[in-house]
Design an enzyme around this catalytic site. Structure first.
Site: not given
Ligand code: FAD
Ligand code: NAP
Length: 348
Positions: A170, A242, A343
């Site tokens: 991340r 998250s 995050e």
């Molecule tokens: P924004 O929220 O608009 O911006 C995020 C950051 O990036 C800010 O600092 C912004 O300035 C910068 N930024 C945006 N666009 C640019 C650009 N073109 N150039 C330079 N900087 C930029 N994330 C995960 O990693 N895994 C997941 O599974 C995941 N699941 C999610 C589920 C839900 C329901 C939600 C709401 C969010 C989730 N996220 C997840 C977080 C998010 O969706 C991601 O981080 C996504 O990449 C953010 O994209 P955005 O376009 O909305 O960025």
């Molecule tokens: P989950 O399956 O309930 O698992 C909880 C956490 O354990 C996850 O965050 C994941 O880490 C870790 N994990 C589970 N199984 C793993 C494995 N086999 N090896 C290594 N790490 C493991 O998670 P969840 O909330 O439903 O989310 C599912 C996936 O979507 C995750 O990968 C999560 O990161 C991603 N997600 C991200 C966001 C966001 O906003 N960043 C939001 C929703 C979902 P990791 O997070 O490192 O994968």
């Protein structure tokens, strides 16, 4: 504003519809260029008026303050261009404004594989490298060839190979030394033409055991189903995904915690710590859940019933979200001695 520019620059523009937490927020100035010429024009406008530039994508990983100073730019270029094709891979250049999930689906439709586990992540392609988006054991860095964009200070271009992007869990250079300094205009992806699915995460592994190895499209559908069953849809329950990163702690610390909390989930991390020690990733959601926060309301902010890592906004402001997050962080620090890292970025 009287100056002639090649795109509208809006003054005092509401960002409430442009952030998935749906908090009230107003940009001092706002522009939505859709091509390079109008993007350059917007950047020149900001320079001429001494305005800071803030880059916005889909607003799904942000906590917005009520007032956002300077010029907010939301670059809308959503072009996709195939630049190289061989028997086993493609290189494809995608505009920052392309919807991430749409790109995953469009790639699968063309039999370009690899992104299945990243289906249904909200936001735009331009933000994907910023936090090296990841889900279900896959991170976007695995498919990035190059990231291109412009420096905000003088509009000069940059092109960084994946190895130069300092991708980590991340994390990337765009959250570190280039934070607030660049706008990513396009990302070049290397996708495979050979299907190889990753079902290492428990819910996918379990389903594969019952139904057999899925095709990439089937796997993407499974990922969408699991996500929809667990994560709140921001258009119904505003949230930013998250709220905390999963902490990576030394294995010695993990072993000590495990004595006290035998059910604490931990996942070994490949890379060694800076001191050469083994590390373990622990689930932040589990820590928060154990402290009884799941489903709890803190004023207008609620911890999601099904996933303690997600904060849902029930009508509060950005400051309410941050206050709730602070309360959770304090409790986790006091109880487990672990400092959670937020995050979503603060947008002000
Ligand atoms: P924004 O929220 O608009 O911006 C995020 C950051 O990036 C800010 O600092 C912004 O300035 C910068 N930024 C945006 N666009 C640019 C650009 N073109 N150039 C330079 N900087 C930029 N994330 C995960 O990693 N895994 C997941 O599974 C995941 N699941 C999610 C589920 C839900 C329901 C939600 C709401 C969010 C989730 N996220 C997840 C977080 C998010 O969706 C991601 O981080 C996504 O990449 C953010 O994209 P955005 O376009 O909305 O960025
Ligand atoms: P989950 O399956 O309930 O698992 C909880 C956490 O354990 C996850 O965050 C994941 O880490 C870790 N994990 C589970 N199984 C793993 C494995 N086999 N090896 C290594 N790490 C493991 O998670 P969840 O909330 O439903 O989310 C599912 C996936 O979507 C995750 O990968 C999560 O990161 C991603 N997600 C991200 C966001 C966001 O906003 N960043 C939001 C929703 C979902 P990791 O997070 O490192 O994968």
């Amino acid at each position: 504003m009287t100056e002639q520019v090649s795109l509208p620059i809006h003054e005092r523009y509401s960002l409430k519809e442009l952030n998935t937490l749906a908090v009230e927020s107003e940009a001092e100035y706002f522009a939505e260029p859709a091509d390079r010429a109008s993007l350059l024009s917007a950047l020149a406008y900001a320079r001429n008026h001494n305005l800071d530039v803030k880059v916005l994508g889909g607003g799904s990983n942000l906590v917005m303050r009520e007032a956002v100073s300077g010029l907010v730019i939301r670059y809308q270029n959503a072009k996709l261009r195939l630049i190289e094709e061989s028997s086993d891979h493609v290189l494809v250049d995608v505009g920052a404004g392309y919807s991430w999930h749409q790109f995953v689906l469009d790639a699968l439709k063309r039999d370009w594989f690899g992104l299945e586990n990243l289906a249904l992540i909200p936001g735009a392609v331009g933000a994907a490298p910023v936090q090296n988006i990841g889900a279900y054991g896959v991170e976007v860095e695995q498919f990035i060839e190059r990231v291109e964009g412009l420096y905000l200070s003088d509009s000069s271009p940059f092109s960084l190979k994946a190895e130069q992007c300092e991708f980590a869990y991340r994390e990337s250079i765009f959250k570190q030394s280039l934070d607030g300094k660049v706008l990513i205009t396009n990302v070049i992806f290397r996708l495979s033409k050979k299907a190889a699915v990753n079902t290492t995460y428990a819910p996918l592994e379990e389903r594969a055991r019952q139904e057999g190895q899925p095709s990439p499209m089937t796997l993407a559908n499974w990922v969408m189903e699991v996500r929809q069953s667990k994560l709140p849809d921001p258009s119904v329950l505003p949230n930013a995904g998250s709220f905390f990163k999963n902490p990576i702690i030394l294995k010695t610390h993990f072993d000590a915690l495990k004595e006290e909390y035998p059910n604490l989930p931990g996942y070994p991390v490949d890379a060694l710590s800076s001191e050469g020690e083994k590390s373990v990733k622990i689930a932040a959601g589990w820590l928060i859940d154990q402290l009884g926060f799941k489903g709890r309301s803190m004023g207008l902010i609620k911890v999601h019933d099904l996933q303690a890592l997600v904060l849902v906004n029930m009508g509060g402001q950005g400051s309410d979200v941050l206050a709730a997050a602070h309360e959770i962080k304090q409790a986790v620090r006091q109880h487990y001695g672990i400092c959670l890292e937020q995050e979503p970025r603060i947008f002000s």
